[in-house]
Design an enzyme around this catalytic site. Structure first.
Site, mmCIF file in Angstrom:
data_model
loop_
_atom_site.group_PDB
_atom_site.id
_atom_site.type_symbol
_atom_site.label_atom_id
_atom_site.label_comp_id
_atom_site.label_asym_id
_atom_site.label_seq_id
_atom_site.Cartn_x
_atom_site.Cartn_y
_atom_site.Cartn_z
ATOM 1 N N GLU A 88 -4.613 1.876 -2.925
ATOM 2 C CA GLU A 88 -5.839 2.381 -2.291
ATOM 3 C C GLU A 88 -5.607 3.564 -1.354
ATOM 4 O O GLU A 88 -6.548 4.264 -1.005
ATOM 5 C CB GLU A 88 -6.565 1.260 -1.540
ATOM 6 C CG GLU A 88 -5.894 0.848 -0.253
ATOM 7 C CD GLU A 88 -6.878 0.416 0.810
ATOM 8 O OE1 GLU A 88 -8.088 0.383 0.536
ATOM 9 O OE2 GLU A 88 -6.434 0.141 1.927
ATOM 10 N N ASN B 88 -10.533 -1.430 0.733
ATOM 11 C CA ASN B 88 -11.708 -0.770 1.301
ATOM 12 C C ASN B 88 -11.697 0.753 1.145
ATOM 13 O O ASN B 88 -12.735 1.393 1.290
ATOM 14 C CB ASN B 88 -11.848 -1.125 2.789
ATOM 15 C CG ASN B 88 -10.592 -0.834 3.577
ATOM 16 O OD1 ASN B 88 -9.511 -1.342 3.260
ATOM 17 N ND2 ASN B 88 -10.699 -0.002 4.589
ATOM 18 N N HIS B 89 -10.527 1.349 0.868
ATOM 19 C CA HIS B 89 -10.461 2.814 0.725
ATOM 20 C C HIS B 89 -10.609 3.289 -0.727
ATOM 21 O O HIS B 89 -10.471 4.487 -0.992
ATOM 22 C CB HIS B 89 -9.142 3.360 1.290
ATOM 23 C CG HIS B 89 -9.083 3.320 2.781
ATOM 24 N ND1 HIS B 89 -9.954 4.023 3.581
ATOM 25 C CD2 HIS B 89 -8.272 2.632 3.630
ATOM 26 C CE1 HIS B 89 -9.675 3.794 4.851
ATOM 27 N NE2 HIS B 89 -8.666 2.945 4.916
ATOM 28 N N ASP C 179 0.801 -1.224 0.000
ATOM 29 C CA ASP C 179 0.000 0.000 0.000
ATOM 30 C C ASP C 179 0.844 1.290 0.000
ATOM 31 O O ASP C 179 1.541 1.574 0.972
ATOM 32 C CB ASP C 179 -0.928 0.021 1.217
ATOM 33 C CG ASP C 179 -1.724 -1.273 1.385
ATOM 34 O OD1 ASP C 179 -1.262 -2.329 0.914
ATOM 35 O OD2 ASP C 179 -2.801 -1.235 1.993
#
Ligand code: FE2
Length: 258
Positions: free
Chosen positions: A39, A67-68, A8
């Protein structure tokens, strides 16, 4: 085929580190394919179209998320048009975007699949059954699954569930690299979490102040990406042959002073 999957990327400092590192790594490691979880690339939350283009120019081939991915306002209107980006495949039917992306390299097909866990995570469909569902469409390729999840147990269970079908299952989301990279009995490369690319001195890439105050008070705070201090570049490298057998693998955790 030699592949790098980067953890990430956190905001501008993470993007800068990625841009500075990729050309050298591509050459030194003779990389064929570079995948990155993006993300958190826009201020720690989501992605924008200019950032997508910036990352493509920096040499990123395929992008996964989590999820972001819809945190940037209005991003549901452009996520589907970002050709080389996937969002979790187990979002409910009708969610914008796609759950996997494929590319051809040296006459072979490579597919990056994104799935999201359900333990301590937002609501989504079952990632295990979703993988079964999409597998027939991609089984003629080497499959890398970016399993974006909080719980180690869920990640480990999925790795074993996909063993021998996925070529590699690499976890993301916790931003902390784990030390359990190994080949599962069916030949799948597994790592619970690859880590992150961004501040090494903050709290999972964020300035320490807001998360600490939130834990002390319970009151939500505005999180800011940490820009100062040491940085970390976390990734997983692997090589596979023409039979899609993993020949070599190693984790990267490069810590630099800024
Ligand atoms: Fe996440």
């Amino acid at each position: 085929m030699r592949v790098l999957h980067v953890g990430d990327v956190m905001g501008r400092p993470g993007r800068r580190l990625l841009k500075n590192s990729l050309p050298r790594l591509r050459e030194e490691m003779a990389l064929d394919i570079i995948c990155v979880n993006v993300e958190n690339s826009a201020h720690g939350f989501g992605i924008t179209e200019p950032i997508y283009k910036e990352l493509k120019t920096a040499g990123v081939d395929l992008m996964s998320s989590g999820n972001h991915i819809f945190d940037v306002k209005g991003s549901e209107n452009f996520i589907g048009s970002l050709e080389n980006l996937c969002r979790p495949a187990n979002y409910p039917e009708g969610t914008p975007g796609k759950g996997w992306v494929s590319m051809e390299k040296n006459g072979e097909r490579f597919t990056l699949v994104n799935l999201m866990g359900r333990v301590f995570m937002p609501l989504s469909d079952c990632p295990f059954r979703k993988f079964d569902e999409l597998y027939p469409e991609i089984e003629d390729s080497f499959i890398l699954v970016d399993f974006h999840a909080e719980a180690t147990s869920e990640k480990c269970a999925f790795g074993n569930y996909a063993d021998s079908r996925a070529g590699a299952v690499i976890g993301t989301h916790t931003h902390v690299q784990t030390n359990d990279d190994r080949l599962l009995p069916g030949g799948t490369l597994y790592l619970t979490d690859v880590g992150m690319t961004g501040s090494y001195e903050g709290i999972i890439g964020m300035n320490k102040k807001a998360p600490t105050e939130r834990f002390l008070s319970g009151v939500p705070r505005k999180y800011e990406v940490e820009k100062h201090g040491k940085m970390v570049f976390n990734a997983m490298f692997f090589e596979y042959d023409e039979t899609r057998t993993i020949k070599e693998f190693s984790k990267l955790a490069i810590i630099t002073e800024v």
